[in-house]
Structure formats: structure tokens, C-alpha cells
Design a protein around this motif. Sequence first.
Motif, PDB file in Angstrom:
ATOM      1  N   ASP A 217      29.608   6.619  17.564  1.00  7.88           N
ATOM      2  CA  ASP A 217      28.900   5.215  17.717  1.00  7.88           C
ATOM      3  C   ASP A 217      27.931   4.808  16.780  1.00  7.88           C
ATOM      4  O   ASP A 217      27.855   3.842  16.325  1.00  7.88           O
ATOM      5  N   ASP A 218      27.272   5.917  16.318  1.00  3.81           N
ATOM      6  CA  ASP A 218      26.015   5.714  15.327  1.00  3.81           C
ATOM      7  C   ASP A 218      26.797   4.940  13.921  1.00  3.81           C
ATOM      8  O   ASP A 218      26.133   4.057  13.461  1.00  3.81           O
ATOM      9  N   ILE A 219      27.861   5.790  13.588  1.00  4.38           N
ATOM     10  CA  ILE A 219      28.653   5.154  12.327  1.00  4.38           C
ATOM     11  C   ILE A 219      29.093   3.758  12.546  1.00  4.38           C
ATOM     12  O   ILE A 219      28.808   2.854  11.727  1.00  4.38           O
ATOM     13  N   PHE A 220      29.703   3.747  13.636  1.00  2.00           N
ATOM     14  CA  PHE A 220      30.358   2.352  14.022  1.00  2.00           C
ATOM     15  C   PHE A 220      29.117   1.237  13.964  1.00  2.00           C
ATOM     16  O   PHE A 220      29.477   0.203  13.291  1.00  2.00           O
ATOM     17  N   ARG A 221      28.307   1.393  14.816  1.00  2.00           N
ATOM     18  CA  ARG A 221      27.018   0.457  14.578  1.00  2.00           C
ATOM     19  C   ARG A 221      26.586   0.130  13.148  1.00  2.00           C
ATOM     20  O   ARG A 221      26.202  -0.920  12.880  1.00  2.00           O
ATOM     21  N   ARG A 222      26.255   1.197  12.431  1.00  2.36           N
ATOM     22  CA  ARG A 222      25.818   1.133  11.157  1.00  2.36           C
ATOM     23  C   ARG A 222      26.973   0.308  10.251  1.00  2.36           C
ATOM     24  O   ARG A 222      26.445  -0.633   9.616  1.00  2.36           O
ATOM     25  N   ILE A 223      28.107   0.600  10.351  1.00  2.00           N
ATOM     26  CA  ILE A 223      29.182  -0.271   9.627  1.00  2.00           C
ATOM     27  C   ILE A 223      29.111  -1.622  10.050  1.00  2.00           C
ATOM     28  O   ILE A 223      28.897  -2.837   9.290  1.00  2.00           O
ATOM     29  N   ILE A 224      28.949  -2.186  11.595  1.00  2.00           N
ATOM     30  CA  ILE A 224      28.805  -3.487  11.938  1.00  2.00           C
ATOM     31  C   ILE A 224      27.309  -4.315  11.260  1.00  2.00           C
ATOM     32  O   ILE A 224      27.597  -5.373  10.922  1.00  2.00           O
ATOM     33  N   SER A 225      26.587  -3.386  11.451  1.00  2.00           N
ATOM     34  CA  SER A 225      25.269  -3.783  10.774  1.00  2.00           C
ATOM     35  C   SER A 225      25.106  -4.394   9.514  1.00  2.00           C
ATOM     36  O   SER A 225      24.929  -5.347   8.925  1.00  2.00           O
ATOM     37  N   ALA A 226      25.979  -3.282   8.636  1.00  2.00           N
ATOM     38  CA  ALA A 226      26.103  -3.488   7.237  1.00  2.00           C
ATOM     39  C   ALA A 226      27.084  -4.651   6.829  1.00  2.00           C
ATOM     40  O   ALA A 226      26.707  -5.617   5.825  1.00  2.00           O
ATOM     41  N   GLU A 227      27.960  -4.862   7.644  1.00  2.00           N
ATOM     42  CA  GLU A 227      29.011  -5.794   7.450  1.00  2.00           C
ATOM     43  C   GLU A 227      28.762  -7.272   7.896  1.00  2.00           C
ATOM     44  O   GLU A 227      28.981  -8.176   7.227  1.00  2.00           O
ATOM     45  N   THR A 228      27.868  -7.416   8.817  1.00  2.00           N
ATOM     46  CA  THR A 228      27.509  -8.725   9.471  1.00  2.00           C
ATOM     47  C   THR A 228      25.976  -9.006   9.064  1.00  2.00           C
ATOM     48  O   THR A 228      25.739 -10.233   9.258  1.00  2.00           O
ATOM     49  N   GLY A 229      25.282  -8.125   8.628  1.00  2.00           N
ATOM     50  CA  GLY A 229      23.849  -8.441   8.477  1.00  2.00           C
ATOM     51  C   GLY A 229      23.065  -8.593   9.916  1.00  2.00           C
ATOM     52  O   GLY A 229      21.952  -9.137   9.856  1.00  2.00           O
ATOM     53  N   GLY A 230      23.651  -7.777  10.814  1.00  5.21           N
ATOM     54  CA  GLY A 230      22.699  -7.644  12.233  1.00  5.21           C
ATOM     55  C   GLY A 230      21.875  -6.627  12.219  1.00  5.21           C
ATOM     56  O   GLY A 230      22.204  -5.573  11.531  1.00  5.21           O
ATOM     57  N   GLU A 231      20.857  -6.637  12.856  1.00  2.00           N
ATOM     58  CA  GLU A 231      19.847  -5.681  12.785  1.00  2.00           C
ATOM     59  C   GLU A 231      20.386  -4.479  13.591  1.00  2.00           C
ATOM     60  O   GLU A 231      21.053  -4.594  14.750  1.00  2.00           O
ATOM     61  N   TYR A 232      20.200  -3.198  12.891  1.00  4.12           N
ATOM     62  CA  TYR A 232      20.891  -2.012  13.473  1.00  4.12           C
ATOM     63  C   TYR A 232      20.051  -1.591  14.823  1.00  4.12           C
ATOM     64  O   TYR A 232      20.912  -1.386  15.537  1.00  4.12           O
ATOM     65  N   ALA A 233      18.692  -1.798  14.885  1.00  2.00           N
ATOM     66  CA  ALA A 233      18.014  -1.531  16.029  1.00  2.00           C
ATOM     67  C   ALA A 233      18.680  -2.108  17.344  1.00  2.00           C
ATOM     68  O   ALA A 233      18.716  -1.821  18.354  1.00  2.00           O
ATOM     69  N   ARG A 234      18.984  -3.525  17.025  1.00  2.00           N
ATOM     70  CA  ARG A 234      19.570  -4.491  18.116  1.00  2.00           C
ATOM     71  C   ARG A 234      20.762  -3.892  18.519  1.00  2.00           C
ATOM     72  O   ARG A 234      21.033  -3.992  19.753  1.00  2.00           O
ATOM     73  N   LEU A 235      21.623  -3.461  17.481  1.00  2.00           N
ATOM     74  CA  LEU A 235      23.068  -3.086  17.959  1.00  2.00           C
ATOM     75  C   LEU A 235      23.056  -1.951  18.645  1.00  2.00           C
ATOM     76  O   LEU A 235      23.912  -1.685  19.633  1.00  2.00           O
ATOM     77  N   LYS A 236      21.966  -0.964  18.577  1.00  2.00           N
ATOM     78  CA  LYS A 236      21.939   0.248  19.381  1.00  2.00           C
ATOM     79  C   LYS A 236      21.577  -0.006  20.731  1.00  2.00           C
ATOM     80  O   LYS A 236      21.905   0.750  21.519  1.00  2.00           O
ATOM     81  N   GLN A 237      21.051  -1.264  21.035  1.00  2.00           N
ATOM     82  CA  GLN A 237      20.709  -1.442  22.387  1.00  2.00           C
ATOM     83  C   GLN A 237      21.951  -2.146  23.243  1.00  2.00           C
ATOM     84  O   GLN A 237      21.920  -2.686  24.168  1.00  2.00           O
ATOM     85  N   GLY A 238      23.118  -2.407  22.334  1.00  2.00           N
ATOM     86  CA  GLY A 238      24.241  -3.091  22.738  1.00  2.00           C
ATOM     87  C   GLY A 238      24.318  -4.595  22.875  1.00  2.00           C
ATOM     88  O   GLY A 238      25.128  -5.301  23.498  1.00  2.00           O
ATOM     89  N   ARG A 239      23.275  -5.089  22.101  1.00  2.00           N
ATOM     90  CA  ARG A 239      23.133  -6.586  22.081  1.00  2.00           C
ATOM     91  C   ARG A 239      24.004  -7.240  20.793  1.00  2.00           C
ATOM     92  O   ARG A 239      23.479  -7.156  19.736  1.00  2.00           O
ATOM     93  N   LEU A 240      25.130  -7.533  20.758  1.00  2.00           N
ATOM     94  CA  LEU A 240      26.064  -8.022  19.862  1.00  2.00           C
ATOM     95  C   LEU A 240      26.012  -9.280  19.950  1.00  2.00           C
ATOM     96  O   LEU A 240      26.587 -10.019  21.044  1.00  2.00           O
ATOM     97  N   THR A 241      26.027 -10.266  18.790  1.00  2.00           N
ATOM     98  CA  THR A 241      26.409 -11.631  18.820  1.00  2.00           C
ATOM     99  C   THR A 241      27.895 -11.857  18.743  1.00  2.00           C
ATOM    100  O   THR A 241      28.417 -11.043  18.717  1.00  2.00           O
ATOM    101  N   GLU A 242      28.099 -13.051  19.139  1.00  2.00           N
ATOM    102  CA  GLU A 242      29.590 -13.461  19.025  1.00  2.00           C
ATOM    103  C   GLU A 242      30.172 -13.199  17.759  1.00  2.00           C
ATOM    104  O   GLU A 242      31.360 -12.576  17.854  1.00  2.00           O
ATOM    105  N   HIS A 243      29.742 -13.397  16.677  1.00  2.00           N
ATOM    106  CA  HIS A 243      30.103 -13.007  15.356  1.00  2.00           C
ATOM    107  C   HIS A 243      30.229 -11.436  15.176  1.00  2.00           C
ATOM    108  O   HIS A 243      31.373 -11.174  14.666  1.00  2.00           O
TER     109      HIS A 243
END
Length: 854
Positions: A217-243
Amino acid sequence: MSQSPQEEGAINATTARNKLYSLVKLVEEEGRTTVITKHKVRALLAPLDRFPAARKTDAFPAHVLSTAQRDFGDLVTLAAQGQPQVLLRNTTPVAVLLPADSSSDALSSDTAAHPGAATAGGAVNSQGNQDRGSTPRRLATLGDAIGSVLTDGPAGGPTFGLPGLDTATGGLQRGKLTLVAARPSVGGSLLGLAAARKTALVDHDMVLYAASGPNRDDIFRRIISAETGGEYARLKQGRLTEHEQNVARQLVQAGDLLMIDDGSDLTAEDIRETAPHMEGLALVVVDRLQAARSARLPLSGDRLPDASQVLATLARTLHVPVLAIVDSDDPALLDLLDADVTLTLSPTEDPARVQVTVAERDFGTIGSAYLQPDLIHARFLDAGAAPLGRADSPAGPGLSASTGGTEALELAEAALPYTSGGQQGIPAALTHELAAWRTAVAGGDQEALKEILPSLLQAVAAVAEWPDTHEGHRLAAALRPYGTPVSAGTASSAGQAAAASAPVHVPADSGQAPDDVAEDDEDGADWLKPGDEEDEPEGHVFPALKILKDAVGRSKMHPIPVIRKEERDSGPWPLISEHMDGEPRWVHPDITVTRVPYIRANGKRVRRDQIDVPDSFGEGVLCLIDRNGSFPSACSGVPLAPNKLLHTGPLDAYDKTKAGIYLIDVPEWTRTDMPHPLGRVIDRPDEDGRVWVTTPHVKQLEKLVRDKHLGAMPTIYDSWTGKYNESLFKPFYEATRKARTELVQVGGDPYKAYKTRLSIALRLLWPKRPSQRSPFWRPDWRMSMVAEASVRHWSVAFRAVEEGHRLLALRNVDAAVFWAPDGTAPATYRIGTGFGEVKAKFVQPGEMIPEGDD
């Protein structure tokens, strides 16, 4: 049995026992084999290469060197009878006792289980695994090799997708083990993730990602963060934008090219067994190898050298690159791991740049690149490459007097033996700065030289003793034009002009302490300036130096505050170093700490910590503990010797009537929920695995033994001691506590002046710069004071852990971070503004750790 050129003439067991440590050193450094006789039997003290099976300490009887020395006669007898005896330095095999005579009884049946093990005479089977039968090994002519190079063109292997780094490395080489070495807070894992993302998502090749730290799960979140420019800390809380949700769905569709193994108890052997079954495998990433031993992580501690060998063999066998991340940049550990290529990540003065030094095993440093950390988005960005050329010249092509003057060129050339790994003996931080210096000189980068110099000088200031070798003397001499302090034996007057062609110089002292100076501020360069040694003027809000001098002067023990200059190069004084403070630099192995850029209110750019915890920790917040006045508080009872230290040699036990410095083994500490009690003392053992410690740490170890947290007190191999006293600084402590109680309420300039003079007074106990005048020169007093503060800091945190609290980080003498499910601080801490009390703050995981205040 014939004697090889690397064998020493036979000596008897008694002589060998007395010389055991020096004989083992010859084994390690020269591959020397020594024949040892006892009555009518003979054994060999041999390197591990003669008996590779000895590297597995659970296969044969193993003994730490101190025990082996005591029982040496019995071990020789057993070895001569065919029972190999493995010798350990701490937990690492360093030599083996084998039977010396071919007529001896065969080795124990265990030996048969290890192909390539020694025969009874200690010889290595040159054919290796006999299961191959008589099949000849595949050989290639020089013409074959040249033809392959000419026709294959570029290596064409996986890359990081970071042009500067890819230029410096030439990509990840097939059949090679590449190591990414970085301290936990630098972001080494993100380079492994970058290579995996580029290979699987861009090149569409198969990747095996073996995760021995983060989970899937950590690895997947890091990949999404790196690919989209989304904040990793926010993604860890399960809050994803539509993009981000759309990208996540696309990654799932393409995800069968990135295979993650985050199973428990992951071993190198597991990776070796899995990889051959993956069709079209292009890259293996191992995240991570943990330097600190963990009972739940096989890829940790003293098991890493064996794991590294397995991974290197996997790379050669499958002809794929294997990229492994290790959470340490300690050169000693990197030497043990023996990778084909090592990428070392080092922070720079600029928080927006990290330097990556590229080194090959056979050639040393071959290139360098800068990366821009974007840790908020779990990635690095490119910041350019600075490849370092090589030629017959020790400096390599591109180094010329015009790029920074002859002094800059000389420093670059003098640094080469250390940056290439050919010489050891200087701190890793200094090695990294020197590598950056060589790169800047090679590229003629004047601006880079200016940027590197302050951090280079800071690294130099931490060197307690320069190597007493030709290379060490040359390096120290090359540093003199930059006004750097050098230790005894290589000292020179500071303040010389910098290189004429390179207008880089030591910034002059401003005359003021840093704006954010704290009562416990001992890190960084020594900002003492001429005049600080003088008493404060009448009416000063807190005449700290005057109070400290008065406390020492009124002592009935007639202390000696200054050791004469002619005595400082001998006796105990060269043995004392800043690392004896024992300050911890520890984070919990299950958490992720990143350093993110931050701009203070005064405009200064710094880095702050950001801590992420795994989902398995459940709900909770980070509890930040900031201890008040750790150093002056420690002055209430510092165990030290007010008079001279006398050489008291080896001791059967700690004498409570004495205080001083002691040479001991590093005691084994297997717990993963607390740092080692000796803190960073253990980072610099001598060649025998021993360290010098002060009295506070000896007393701490005794208490841990009494409370059954340690098995036994370490042996004291040497000591310098004097009459015990712990009240020398008590008047200073009482005056400091009283002043703080009053001034902390006032705040503003009076409180700032109090903190500044307090820090100056304590620094003057042992000024770092030889040119700095002081009413004191007692390294043992200052290091005992800092060690006492470290011990108190560690002990309170330990009590909290024993009561069931989870410690996430412990640093310096005043900072701790706990996981607080209920949002409260551990009861072992007293909340308040007085000495011994703490301030507690609470932040969410993934948020930036705020600066402490007072």
C-alpha cells in the motif's frame, strides 16, 4: 603441508593467544594464514576465503574475540581435531581456526553441507561445486569480449528516468548489483521506486519489487504521488482527487509489469527463488537493507553481507540489474556489502539539492549528479550531472589550476585516496564533501566551490584525529589554506587566505550566536569568536562564564581547568572525540522520515522532518517531546575527575571511586524499539570493535545489567581515570536554573542573552578551534557533561517504552517523538518550563515537524 607465501611461520598457542587481535587483523587486511601449534597438534588461523562456510555463524561454533582469547588453547585443540571454530568481531565473522594437517580427522559432518568448504588441510576446493561433474567452465577470448562491446553499443539497461543521474551512472548495468546508500531521512528508497516506475510504466518491462520495509500500500501510494504530484501525506489518509483516482485505475491496468513481494520474513534467498520464474524480468529492486539488526527483518544487521552476496549472484546468473537500497552511508558497512556499483546520497547545504556520488568497486568514484528532492510528492527531480573524469593523473582530466586555484586543485588531488575508497579513517560526511569538491573542480564550477566550502569546513571541524599516514598528512595540509582547524600533529595556524583564483573563504564570525540558539545547542560549527573567553560585563543579565569559573575555582578538590598545550598530544587527550557524547540519531525501523525544505520567518532556508507511520499503527497522533535545558540540567550531577587523568589500564570491574574514560566492547543490543544505549558512540569502533566511553555511559550500562536489560558488563580493556566527583558544576546548575525560572517569563532579548552566554560558557570547556582562547581546556569534562545529558534523555524515553508507549524517534539530548493513540504524552515526562521538564506538541502523521521553541 607446504606453506603458501601468505602463511606466517608456526607459533605456539600461548604466543598466538597474546597476539590474537593483531593476528586477526593480518587475516583481515592481508589474507595472512598463521600456523598455530599446541603440543603435538596444529591448527590454522585462516581468512574466511579458505573456508567460506564459516561466514554462516550458525553452522559452526562461533566465539567473539574476547572469549576466543580466553579459551584459545581449547579452540586450537578442537580445530586440529577437525572442528572449525569461527572468530567474531561483535557478530561479524572475521577469521576461522581450521585443522592444519592433512592427516587430521575429517572435518565435522557439517562441512559436507557447504560446497566449496575447506578440506582437512584447510585448502579451498578450486573447482567449487562438484555437482557440475566434469563440465568445463565457459571461457571467452579477448576478441570475443571486444566484439561484444563493439556490436552491443550502449548498455540499454533500465534507467532512473533522471537524465543527470542516468548520465553519471550510464544506467543500471545488467549482471551487476547496484547499491543506493542513504541515511533514513535522505530518501534512498525513492531512487529504487524511480527506477521501478521508469522500467515498468514507461519502458513496459517486468520489475520485481522486493519490499522488506514499506508494504504494498505504501509503495502504491508513493507511485500515485510521484506520477500525479499529489501530496503523499494526504494520500496516506485515503483522500484522492478525481485525477488521482483516474491515474490509480490506469496504474492498476498496467500494474502486472510491477510485481511487489512484501511478504513477512523476506530473505535474499526468497528473492533468488522468485526471480527466475518471472518471464521477461528486466529489473530487481530490493527496498530495503536495514543497517540496524531487527529480529523481524531478515534483511538487516549482520545478515546483510551474506544477503548482498546472494543478490550479486542473482544479478550475474539472470543477467539482470539488481538495485538494493541500504539505509546507511557508513563506509565500513558498504565495504562489507561489496556491491559492483554504489550510489551514495548526501544532503548539501542547499535543501533543494542532494548529491549522488557514483562509485564502482574497481575504480572508485566515477561520477556525480545532483537531484532535487521533492519528498512531499515521493520523488526526486533532475538537477543535472557532473561526471568526474579519470586518467593517469591522480586528479583526473579536467582538474586544472584555473578551476579554483592551485590550492583547490591540490585539495582535489589529496582527496582522491579517500573519495575512491582506497584509504579509510575520515568520517563519511567529510568523504562526501570531498567528492563534491572534486566534482566541482573537475567541472570548473566556481559557484559550486563556494557552496560546498561551508559544509566541507563543518565536516572537517568534526574530525577528532587525522589518519597518521602520508595520505592523511597530505589531506590535512591541503585543507590549511582554507583556515580549517586540524588536530594535533597536523595543526597549523588558521585564517590563511583562500585560493587566489577561487574567491572562496571561511565566512567571518558575526560576533553573534545564531538566532535560534538553544540551551542545548552543540551541533554544527563552533561559532565561538575571539573575546568570548572574557567575563561578561557588570550588570549582564546572566554572567554564565563568570559563574562557571567561580564554581570550578571554589571546588575543594583543586581542579585543573586547563591541560597544558604540551600535554595535549599524548595521554588520554587524543583519545577523546565528539562522538563520545552518545547522542542518539535514531528512528523507528517501521516509520518513514523525510527531510523537506522549509523557510523560517527570518528567511533562512532549512530542512524539517516529516514522519509517516504505517497503517498498522492504527489511529493516533505524533507526540513531540522537547526537553528543557538538557545540558545545564545535566550539570546537577556530572560524574567526572576534576584533576588529571592517570593511566589505570585494564580493569576487572568499574571502580565507583574513579571517573574518566574507558575502552570497552560494544555491548549487544537486540531491541528494535529503542536505540542502542551508547547512541552514536557505536558508529566509530576501533579495529578491534571497541569504543572509548565516559563515566556516565559506564554507569548507565551497569544499571541496565542490574535491571537485566543487558546480559553482562563489557570488559574494560583500558582506562584513564581520576578521583570521582559529580558536584563540580552543581553551583553553575543552581544559578542557571534560578536565572532561567526568572527569564523564561520575561522572554525577548534578556532570555536570548541568557541562552547565548550559557551556550558559550559550556562550549568553552573544550573549544573546537585551537586558536580560540578559553579559561578551560578539559575535553573529558565537556564530553562527560554531554554524555550525562544523553544518558538522562535515553533513560526517560526507555522508561516510557517499558510502560508500553511506542517511541518513533530519539535525537540529540532533547528531542523525542512518540506515537500517541490517545493524544497524551507519556507519564514519564513532566510537562512544564523548568529544568528536567518538557514541552509537548501534537501533530498529525505526514505533517511537517515544527521547530522547537523555548
